[in-house]
Design an enzyme around this catalytic site. Structure first.
Site, PDB file in Angstrom:
ATOM      1  N   CYS A  55      19.645  37.693  40.791  1.00 26.75           N
ATOM      2  CA  CYS A  55      20.224  36.985  41.943  1.00 26.75           C
ATOM      3  C   CYS A  55      19.174  36.779  43.028  1.00 26.75           C
ATOM      4  O   CYS A  55      18.401  37.682  43.348  1.00 26.75           O
ATOM      5  CB  CYS A  55      21.403  37.775  42.490  1.00 26.75           C
ATOM      6  SG  CYS A  55      22.231  36.966  43.885  1.00 26.75           S
TER       7      CYS A  55
ATOM      8  N   CYS B 231      20.723  41.057  49.294  1.00 19.71           N
ATOM      9  CA  CYS B 231      21.687  42.081  49.707  1.00 19.71           C
ATOM     10  C   CYS B 231      21.062  43.472  49.525  1.00 19.71           C
ATOM     11  O   CYS B 231      20.692  43.839  48.400  1.00 19.71           O
ATOM     12  CB  CYS B 231      22.972  41.967  48.892  1.00 19.71           C
ATOM     13  SG  CYS B 231      23.703  40.305  48.908  1.00 19.71           S
TER      14      CYS B 231
ATOM     15  N   CYS C 273      22.391  45.960  46.743  1.00 21.12           N
ATOM     16  CA  CYS C 273      22.674  45.481  45.390  1.00 21.12           C
ATOM     17  C   CYS C 273      21.489  45.632  44.443  1.00 21.12           C
ATOM     18  O   CYS C 273      20.377  45.169  44.729  1.00 21.12           O
ATOM     19  CB  CYS C 273      23.118  44.026  45.449  1.00 21.12           C
ATOM     20  SG  CYS C 273      23.656  43.396  43.839  1.00 21.12           S
TER      21      CYS C 273
ATOM     22  N   CYS D  90      38.599  40.907  36.035  1.00 20.42           N
ATOM     23  CA  CYS D  90      37.662  40.306  36.986  1.00 20.42           C
ATOM     24  C   CYS D  90      36.295  40.122  36.338  1.00 20.42           C
ATOM     25  O   CYS D  90      35.822  41.012  35.629  1.00 20.42           O
ATOM     26  CB  CYS D  90      37.529  41.181  38.225  1.00 20.42           C
ATOM     27  SG  CYS D  90      39.109  41.658  38.963  1.00 20.42           S
TER      28      CYS D  90
ATOM     29  N   CYS E  61      40.309  37.006  37.883  1.00 15.76           N
ATOM     30  CA  CYS E  61      39.538  36.919  39.122  1.00 15.76           C
ATOM     31  C   CYS E  61      38.070  36.725  38.764  1.00 15.76           C
ATOM     32  O   CYS E  61      37.589  37.265  37.762  1.00 15.76           O
ATOM     33  CB  CYS E  61      39.729  38.197  39.943  1.00 15.76           C
ATOM     34  SG  CYS E  61      38.789  38.239  41.501  1.00 15.76           S
TER      35      CYS E  61
ATOM     36  N   CYS F  28      40.438  37.225  47.561  1.00 17.57           N
ATOM     37  CA  CYS F  28      40.132  38.660  47.486  1.00 17.57           C
ATOM     38  C   CYS F  28      38.857  38.864  48.288  1.00 17.57           C
ATOM     39  O   CYS F  28      37.791  38.378  47.901  1.00 17.57           O
ATOM     40  CB  CYS F  28      39.935  39.090  46.030  1.00 17.57           C
ATOM     41  SG  CYS F  28      39.281  40.761  45.824  1.00 17.57           S
TER      42      CYS F  28
ATOM     43  N   ARG G 136      42.519  47.521  47.635  1.00 21.60           N
ATOM     44  CA  ARG G 136      41.920  48.046  46.411  1.00 21.60           C
ATOM     45  C   ARG G 136      40.847  49.088  46.740  1.00 21.60           C
ATOM     46  O   ARG G 136      39.852  48.783  47.395  1.00 21.60           O
ATOM     47  CB  ARG G 136      41.323  46.894  45.596  1.00 21.60           C
ATOM     48  CG  ARG G 136      40.806  47.287  44.226  1.00 21.60           C
ATOM     49  CD  ARG G 136      40.469  46.050  43.407  1.00 21.60           C
ATOM     50  NE  ARG G 136      41.671  45.274  43.126  1.00 21.60           N
ATOM     51  CZ  ARG G 136      41.954  44.112  43.717  1.00 21.60           C
ATOM     52  NH1 ARG G 136      41.116  43.578  44.581  1.00 21.60           N
ATOM     53  NH2 ARG G 136      43.089  43.477  43.439  1.00 21.60           N
TER      54      ARG G 136
END
Length: 456
Positions: free
Chosen positions: A141, A145, A148, A187, A220, A280, A352
């Site tokens: 990616c 972040c 991550c 998901c 999801c 979400c 969640r």
């Protein structure tokens, strides 16, 4: 940090207040040994006691007046709901940040008690949504972040190699396994900034969504930023929800991510909502943020045109090689305050308890569910961090007297489903029920036929 005054309604009698204190003290002390017979009895007694106190104390409905719960929950009928109903979303955008901060800072036991009360007015207290998350495209990616492991900026230190997008059939096989183990929402996450230049990959994901929706599971995805057109195509394929976390407050966000702006995240959320897909969106606790940033995150959610269908609360799992590898893990107090405050401010949302749950004891997790959490990730793994397995989680819920939520039981989810899709789902469910034998097991021929249909 000293807690501000947070008075409970006058209708809550002294015996009820004493009962609430005794109740939570009992839970803390009794579920340290979760495998004993006494645990189930204590937890069931706790549920009964809380409900009895609520019914005895709310005869005048004073707990639901605008001065105590604000207009966001004033319209909710004060009765115990036995089905998975989330009442028609009340007027939103009426909380101020100062009001939410006051709730967050209130004495912990009062805060959890109040959140448990709101939860029971909006959701079945014995149901938990079981979700399974699969990484369909690992690493590479372009975002930075700081938490991550999948960021290409940290790949050398983390040691995570980028992989290609998964093929369709292995993903559908994982979805079938999740459904067989009790999960009702599947998901899929892809480590992308956006879908630009990924036309063939997007087409493959659309096929995955169609295949999983045909299993009558909620679906999801989290694929990075979306355009309105991409959101519409996901909706047409049968997508139930799209995850796009805000992560933290607007003020603290630039200290965590610099390659994407806060408003860009809000634009994707708007595209998802306008497409008729459930939103979400939640955040991560333990990024180095202050209490006020957790409040800021919840405040941003309260200002959306409609509350998110689900609000994930993640506890940071510090991963070696990432900039936040040295962060201390958050304690249960921070989780409880975040969950309980979110439950009060976002009464109809599913909350969640997501990443990092595995690091908390069973007694601590029980308190989080008492505070308003009603969904978990379960299975074999999250995106890059571990989670507890299906058997372990189902056994834990059984000890608590709880059970899994069925797919499409949430009213907020059903409202966004087409009549045709829900009719097909109900017809398949009716056929499955009709195939149940006298001893409660599927006839062999019906089971074989159902399996063949899913594989097809």
């Amino acid at each position: 940090m000293p807690h501000s005054e947070f008075p409970l309604p006058a209708s809550l009698s002294l015996p009820a207040l004493l009962l609430s204190s005794t109740l939570f003290a009992s839970i803390f002390s009794s579920i340290v040994q979760p495998t004993t017979t006494g645990t189930m009895s204590s937890l069931r007694l706790a549920h009964r006691s809380l409900n009895s106190a609520r019914l005895a104390s709310w005869s005048s409905s004073a707990l639901l007046t605008p001065t105590t719960l604000r207009p966001t929950t004033a319209s909710i009928v004060p009765q115990l709901r036995t089905n998975a109903t989330a009442v028609t979303p009340p007027p939103n955008n009426q909380w101020t940040r100062a009001e939410i901060q006051k709730i967050y800072d209130s004495p912990l036991m009062d805060l959890v008690f109040r959140a448990a009360s709101v939860h029971r007015l909006n959701h079945p207290p014995d149901q938990v949504q079981l979700c399974t998350l699969l990484n369909i495209k690992t690493g590479g990616c372009s975002e930075d972040c700081s938490y991550c492991a999948q960021s290409s900026r940290h790949s050398d230190k983390v040691g995570l190699k980028a992989e290609k997008l998964s093929d369709i059939e292995p993903v559908l096989a994982e979805a079938r396994k999740a459904k067989a183990n009790g999960s009702t929402r599947f998901c899929m996450g892809a480590a992308w900034r956006d879908l630009s230049g990924r036309k063939r990959g997007f087409e493959r994901i659309l096929k995955m969504v169609e295949g999983i929706r045909a299993m009558d599971m909620e679906v999801c995805t989290t694929l990075g930023m979306l355009t309105p057109e991409q959101a519409q195509r996901l909706k047409q394929a049968g997508l139930t929800a799209y995850n796009h976390n805000l992560d933290t407050s607007r003020e603290y966000y630039p200290k965590v991510i610099t390659t994407r702006k806060y408003d860009e995240r809000l634009e994707t959320i708007e595209a998802v909502r306008e497409a008729g897909i459930s939103v979400c969106s939640g955040g991560i606790i333990g990024l180095g943020e202050a209490d006020g940033d957790r409040v800021g995150l919840i405040y941003e959610m309260s200002q959306l045109p409609e509350p998110p269908e689900s609000f994930p609360v993640n506890a940071l799992v510090p991963i070696p090689g990432t900039p936040l590898e040295g962060n201390e893990r958050v304690g249960i107090t921070e989780i409880l305050r975040t969950v309980a405050t979110a439950r009060i401010v976002l009464p109809t949302s599913i909350i969640r308890f997501a990443a990092g749950r595995i690091s908390f004891t069973e007694s601590e997790q029980a308190m989080a569910f008492m505070a308003g959490a009603n969904a978990i990730f379960t299975g074999e793994r999250m995106l890059t961090t571990p989670t507890s397995g299906w058997d372990e989680d189902k056994a834990m819920l059984e000890r608590w007297g709880m059970k899994g939520m069925g797919s499409f039981e949430s009213t907020t989810v059903r409202m966004k489903e087409s009549v045709e899709a829900m009719t097909a789902t109900e017809e398949r469910r009716a056929a499955a029920l009709a195939a149940v034998g006298p001893k409660g097991s599927l006839r062999k021929e019906a089971a074989s036929s159902a399996a063949a249909e899913v594989q097809a």
